[in-house]
Design a protein around this motif. Structure first.
Motif, PDB file in Angstrom:
ATOM      1  N   GLU A  14     -12.998  -4.573-127.282  1.00  0.00           N
ATOM      2  CA  GLU A  14     -12.819  -5.606-126.263  1.00  0.00           C
ATOM      3  C   GLU A  14     -11.839  -5.138-125.185  1.00  0.00           C
ATOM      4  O   GLU A  14     -11.998  -5.462-124.001  1.00  0.00           O
ATOM      5  CB  GLU A  14     -12.320  -6.896-126.908  1.00  0.00           C
ATOM      6  CG  GLU A  14     -13.382  -7.593-127.740  1.00  0.00           C
ATOM      7  CD  GLU A  14     -12.895  -8.910-128.320  1.00  0.00           C
ATOM      8  OE1 GLU A  14     -12.144  -9.629-127.633  1.00  0.00           O
ATOM      9  OE2 GLU A  14     -13.268  -9.225-129.471  1.00  0.00           O
ATOM     10  N   SER A  15     -10.815  -4.369-125.568  1.00  0.00           N
ATOM     11  CA  SER A  15      -9.862  -3.872-124.573  1.00  0.00           C
ATOM     12  C   SER A  15     -10.539  -2.886-123.627  1.00  0.00           C
ATOM     13  O   SER A  15     -10.240  -2.866-122.428  1.00  0.00           O
ATOM     14  CB  SER A  15      -8.661  -3.219-125.268  1.00  0.00           C
ATOM     15  OG  SER A  15      -9.076  -2.146-126.097  1.00  0.00           O
ATOM     16  N   SER A  29     -12.576  -5.021-121.256  1.00  0.00           N
ATOM     17  CA  SER A  29     -11.715  -5.750-120.315  1.00  0.00           C
ATOM     18  C   SER A  29     -11.184  -4.837-119.213  1.00  0.00           C
ATOM     19  O   SER A  29     -10.870  -5.297-118.110  1.00  0.00           O
ATOM     20  CB  SER A  29     -10.535  -6.383-121.061  1.00  0.00           C
ATOM     21  OG  SER A  29     -10.985  -7.311-122.014  1.00  0.00           O
ATOM     22  N   SER A  76     -13.642  -3.791-111.882  1.00  0.00           N
ATOM     23  CA  SER A  76     -14.210  -5.025-111.338  1.00  0.00           C
ATOM     24  C   SER A  76     -14.564  -4.867-109.867  1.00  0.00           C
ATOM     25  O   SER A  76     -14.938  -5.841-109.204  1.00  0.00           O
ATOM     26  CB  SER A  76     -13.210  -6.176-111.506  1.00  0.00           C
ATOM     27  OG  SER A  76     -12.005  -5.887-110.811  1.00  0.00           O
ATOM     28  N   ARG A  96     -18.946  -9.287-128.628  1.00  0.00           N
ATOM     29  CA  ARG A  96     -17.725  -8.657-128.129  1.00  0.00           C
ATOM     30  C   ARG A  96     -17.683  -8.707-126.597  1.00  0.00           C
ATOM     31  O   ARG A  96     -16.633  -8.980-125.997  1.00  0.00           O
ATOM     32  CB  ARG A  96     -17.683  -7.208-128.626  1.00  0.00           C
ATOM     33  CG  ARG A  96     -16.354  -6.528-128.471  1.00  0.00           C
ATOM     34  CD  ARG A  96     -16.325  -5.211-129.228  1.00  0.00           C
ATOM     35  NE  ARG A  96     -16.348  -5.417-130.672  1.00  0.00           N
ATOM     36  CZ  ARG A  96     -16.305  -4.435-131.561  1.00  0.00           C
ATOM     37  NH1 ARG A  96     -16.227  -3.180-131.165  1.00  0.00           N
ATOM     38  NH2 ARG A  96     -16.328  -4.696-132.855  1.00  0.00           N
ATOM     39  N   ARG A 155     -16.808 -12.188-125.455  1.00  0.00           N
ATOM     40  CA  ARG A 155     -15.397 -12.523-125.666  1.00  0.00           C
ATOM     41  C   ARG A 155     -14.500 -11.820-124.650  1.00  0.00           C
ATOM     42  O   ARG A 155     -13.465 -12.360-124.242  1.00  0.00           O
ATOM     43  CB  ARG A 155     -14.958 -12.162-127.087  1.00  0.00           C
ATOM     44  CG  ARG A 155     -15.552 -13.045-128.169  1.00  0.00           C
ATOM     45  CD  ARG A 155     -14.879 -12.808-129.510  1.00  0.00           C
ATOM     46  NE  ARG A 155     -15.029 -11.431-129.980  1.00  0.00           N
ATOM     47  CZ  ARG A 155     -16.045 -11.008-130.719  1.00  0.00           C
ATOM     48  NH1 ARG A 155     -17.029 -11.834-131.043  1.00  0.00           N
ATOM     49  NH2 ARG A 155     -16.096  -9.747-131.135  1.00  0.00           N
ATOM     50  N   ALA A 156     -14.880 -10.607-124.266  1.00  0.00           N
ATOM     51  CA  ALA A 156     -14.027  -9.810-123.379  1.00  0.00           C
ATOM     52  C   ALA A 156     -14.229 -10.145-121.905  1.00  0.00           C
ATOM     53  O   ALA A 156     -13.300 -10.010-121.106  1.00  0.00           O
ATOM     54  CB  ALA A 156     -14.297  -8.321-123.609  1.00  0.00           C
ATOM     55  N   LEU A 157     -15.439 -10.555-121.543  1.00  0.00           N
ATOM     56  CA  LEU A 157     -15.775 -10.775-120.136  1.00  0.00           C
ATOM     57  C   LEU A 157     -16.195 -12.220-119.914  1.00  0.00           C
ATOM     58  O   LEU A 157     -16.847 -12.830-120.769  1.00  0.00           O
ATOM     59  CB  LEU A 157     -16.918  -9.844-119.708  1.00  0.00           C
ATOM     60  CG  LEU A 157     -16.715  -8.346-119.927  1.00  0.00           C
ATOM     61  CD1 LEU A 157     -17.977  -7.581-119.543  1.00  0.00           C
ATOM     62  CD2 LEU A 157     -15.520  -7.829-119.136  1.00  0.00           C
ATOM     63  N   SER A 158     -15.854 -12.750-118.765  1.00  0.00           N
ATOM     64  CA  SER A 158     -16.277 -14.109-118.424  1.00  0.00           C
ATOM     65  C   SER A 158     -17.773 -14.117-118.133  1.00  0.00           C
ATOM     66  O   SER A 158     -18.385 -13.079-117.848  1.00  0.00           O
ATOM     67  CB  SER A 158     -15.512 -14.607-117.193  1.00  0.00           C
ATOM     68  OG  SER A 158     -15.928 -13.885-116.035  1.00  0.00           O
ATOM     69  N   ARG A 171     -18.432 -12.708-114.738  1.00  0.00           N
ATOM     70  CA  ARG A 171     -18.349 -11.234-114.700  1.00  0.00           C
ATOM     71  C   ARG A 171     -19.621 -10.614-115.273  1.00  0.00           C
ATOM     72  O   ARG A 171     -20.134  -9.622-114.741  1.00  0.00           O
ATOM     73  CB  ARG A 171     -17.122 -10.775-115.498  1.00  0.00           C
ATOM     74  CG  ARG A 171     -16.962  -9.270-115.571  1.00  0.00           C
ATOM     75  CD  ARG A 171     -16.605  -8.674-114.230  1.00  0.00           C
ATOM     76  NE  ARG A 171     -16.353  -7.251-114.361  1.00  0.00           N
ATOM     77  CZ  ARG A 171     -17.042  -6.310-113.730  1.00  0.00           C
ATOM     78  NH1 ARG A 171     -18.022  -6.636-112.895  1.00  0.00           N
ATOM     79  NH2 ARG A 171     -16.749  -5.035-113.893  1.00  0.00           N
TER      80      ARG A 171
END
Length: 255
Positions: free
Chosen positions: A43-44, A47, A51, A145, A148-151, A154
């Protein structure tokens, strides 16, 4: 007879206890294996993805466009056609959805947009991962995963920039220019609908008759993205004469 029944009962209880322990061990191993043991990006790592630039392996041929700069009609049309429940909270985790689908002998449910981004774009972050059954289950675990990590915004942004439309066009901005020779903001409803058909069939040069385009328009109407008058007007347009994808490349986000 009574003694034999007691021995049988104790033996059965012991077997059930062993089966329960074995099931717990198997469950623990499966959770560890699919969460940590098959090398999925963390997830890190997700993230930390840029972007401001493309993150799909073959998505960098054109300028990266922020979600806020993509016309709302295009964003809403994609969600209405591909994934009407995209912004709704999931009812179960991806791994649980996969298990329930296997038990009921059906395809797993889940976000089409999230799964497409996961399977055809972000999986390239770990190209050696997941062969055989690990590939199928791993996709669903990885999708959880990713979500959970990205909106959701996104994920949609990655999808709109990375989807392949044919004609060497990755992303909605390049597709608008490739098929209609105009900026994305100037596309009409029927043109947006056609473009979404090409996202589903980027390599198919035969058999386009407009029926799938009309299905996209119907879903836009059902989602109240467009009015009934707009839907009728859009369906009245014939399919564009310049509708063939020309090339046959494989590129990131397509099913």
């Amino acid at each position: 007879m009574r003694k034999a029944l007691m021995i049988f009962g104790k033996s059965l209880l012991a077997l059930l206890s062993l089966a329960g322990v074995a099931l717990l061990w198997l469950t623990g191993w499966l959770v560890w294996h699919y969460q940590y043991g098959i090398g999925l990006p963390t997830e890190s790592t997700l993230s930390a993805l840029s972007s401001t630039d493309h993150v799909c392996a073959a998505g960098g041929r054109g300028a990266f466009v922020r979600l806020a700069d993509i016309p709302p009609l295009v964003r809403k049309a994609v969600v209405a056609f591909e994934d009407p429940d995209f912004y709704a909270p999931p009812s179960a985790g991806p791994l649980m959805q996969f298990a329930l689908a296997a038990i009921s002998n059906r395809r797993p449910t889940g976000s089409n947009i999230s799964l497409s981004v996961t399977r055809y774009c972000l999986k390239a972050l770990s190209p050696q991962c997941c062969k055989g059954i690990d590939w199928h289950i791993g996709n669903w675990v990885f999708m959880g995963r990713v979500e959970r990590a990205l909106s959701r915004d996104r994920i949609l942004e990655i999808y709109l920039n990375g989807t392949y439309f044919g004609r060497n066009a990755n992303g909605v901005v390049m597709a608008a220019e490739a098929y209609f020779g105009k900026p994305l903001a100037e596309l009409d409803v029927h043109e947006i609908a056609f473009m979404l058909v090409r996202a589903r069939r980027p390599h198919r040069s035969q058999g386009y008759d407009g029926s799938t385009r009309d299905l996209v328009i119907d879903r836009m109407l059902k989602a109240e993205v467009i009015s009934e008058a707009q839907a009728v007007a859009a369906k009245a347009h014939p399919p564009p004469a310049n509708n063939k994808p020309i090339d046959g490349q494989n590129t990131p986000i397509n099913r």
